[in-house]
Design an enzyme around this catalytic site. Structure first.
Site, PDB file in Angstrom:
ATOM      1  N   ARG A   7      17.275  48.028  18.967  1.00  0.00           N
ATOM      2  CA  ARG A   7      15.875  47.713  19.221  1.00  0.00           C
ATOM      3  C   ARG A   7      15.334  48.729  20.225  1.00  0.00           C
ATOM      4  O   ARG A   7      16.067  49.216  21.090  1.00  0.00           O
ATOM      5  CB  ARG A   7      15.758  46.292  19.789  1.00  0.00           C
ATOM      6  N   HIS A   8      14.065  49.040  20.119  1.00  0.00           N
ATOM      7  CA  HIS A   8      13.418  49.991  21.029  1.00  0.00           C
ATOM      8  C   HIS A   8      13.471  49.513  22.476  1.00  0.00           C
ATOM      9  O   HIS A   8      13.678  48.328  22.752  1.00  0.00           O
ATOM     10  CB  HIS A   8      11.955  50.203  20.610  1.00  0.00           C
ATOM     11  N   GLY A   9      13.235  50.445  23.397  1.00  0.00           N
ATOM     12  CA  GLY A   9      13.137  50.105  24.815  1.00  0.00           C
ATOM     13  C   GLY A   9      11.856  49.327  25.111  1.00  0.00           C
ATOM     14  O   GLY A   9      10.962  49.198  24.262  1.00  0.00           O
ATOM     15  N   GLN A  10      11.762  48.854  26.326  1.00  0.00           N
ATOM     16  CA  GLN A  10      10.661  47.979  26.745  1.00  0.00           C
ATOM     17  C   GLN A  10       9.316  48.710  26.800  1.00  0.00           C
ATOM     18  O   GLN A  10       9.239  49.869  27.196  1.00  0.00           O
ATOM     19  CB  GLN A  10      10.963  47.393  28.117  1.00  0.00           C
ATOM     20  N   ASN A  14       5.980  44.101  25.896  1.00  0.00           N
ATOM     21  CA  ASN A  14       7.225  43.327  25.980  1.00  0.00           C
ATOM     22  C   ASN A  14       7.311  42.623  27.328  1.00  0.00           C
ATOM     23  O   ASN A  14       7.617  41.432  27.407  1.00  0.00           O
ATOM     24  CB  ASN A  14       8.467  44.207  25.871  1.00  0.00           C
ATOM     25  N   GLN A  20       3.593  42.289  19.754  1.00  0.00           N
ATOM     26  CA  GLN A  20       3.231  43.692  19.574  1.00  0.00           C
ATOM     27  C   GLN A  20       2.874  44.000  18.131  1.00  0.00           C
ATOM     28  O   GLN A  20       1.886  44.655  17.856  1.00  0.00           O
ATOM     29  CB  GLN A  20       4.377  44.619  20.011  1.00  0.00           C
ATOM     30  N   GLU A  80       7.578  47.468  12.545  1.00  0.00           N
ATOM     31  CA  GLU A  80       7.563  46.053  12.917  1.00  0.00           C
ATOM     32  C   GLU A  80       6.673  45.257  11.957  1.00  0.00           C
ATOM     33  O   GLU A  80       5.764  45.818  11.329  1.00  0.00           O
ATOM     34  CB  GLU A  80       7.063  45.903  14.360  1.00  0.00           C
ATOM     35  N   GLY A 149      12.324  44.026  17.003  1.00  0.00           N
ATOM     36  CA  GLY A 149      12.972  42.726  17.005  1.00  0.00           C
ATOM     37  C   GLY A 149      12.995  42.053  15.649  1.00  0.00           C
ATOM     38  O   GLY A 149      14.035  41.557  15.207  1.00  0.00           O
TER      39      GLY A 149
END
Length: 191
Positions: A7-10, A14, A20, A80, A149
């Protein structure tokens, strides 16, 4: 194909616990640090890095790619899920603006979704098609997929061959965390 699903960083959204979806914020300072840590935690031997085209995933993948000396391939199928009118809102705002939709848990319906958004079924099938293409083109490789996510849950559901009602059973992986799937067949996930 061996698959690492990250999963991507914050992002700031988030951190504020907002939906998002397809909005496109960059990583925040914490997200950049998380992506750098992810790059160090992943084992050597990656042969391909694939990412959602949304900036937060692409940024995370680029940080990992720089450490591992690989280019990043963007695949639209791993973006997403679109959450329509819920995007940019936190739970309290959704409950206030769309109480009937929130009470129905519309974002968790397999064949329905927030106005302007995707159904779960449509988003999971999009991810399935992207996994099919990825597995066919990169058989025998060790691939890192950096996405979101919902996409991580969809990959988990498809590759573990779980029923749709099990979609939310497993906890969502955290920002810049990953799950490993060994030996994805060349035809993609089982049907």
């Amino acid at each position: 194909m061996r698959l690492y699903m990250a999963r991507h960083g914050q992002t700031d959204l988030n951190a504020q616990q907002r939906f998002q979806g397809t909005s496109d914020p960059p990583l925040n300072a914490e997200g950049i640090a998380q992506a750098e840590a992810l790059a160090l935690r992943l084992p050597p031997g990656l042969t391909r890095i694939v990412a959602s085209p949304l900036r937060r995933a692409h940024q995370t993948a680029a940080i990992v790619a720089a450490r591992h000396g690989l280019p990043v391939l963007l695949m639209e199928g791993f973006r997403e899920r679109a959450y329509g009118v819920f995007e940019g809102l936190c739970r309290e705002e959704i409950e206030a603006r769309y109480p009937e939709l929130w009470a129905r848990r519309i974002a968790r319906h397999w064949d329905d979704g927030p106005p302007g958004g995707e159904t779960m079924r449509a988003a999971v099938e999009r991810v399935r098609a992207a996994l099919d293409a990825l597995a066919a083109e990169h058989a025998g490789e060790t691939v890192l997929l950096v996405a979101h996510g919902f996409v991580a849950r969809a990959v988990h559901l498809l590759l573990r061959e779980l029923p749709p009602e099990a979609f939310y059973d497993a906890p969502m992986i955290g920002n810049a965390e990953f799950e490993f799937f060994d030996a994805l067949p060349p035809g993609g996930p089982p049907r």
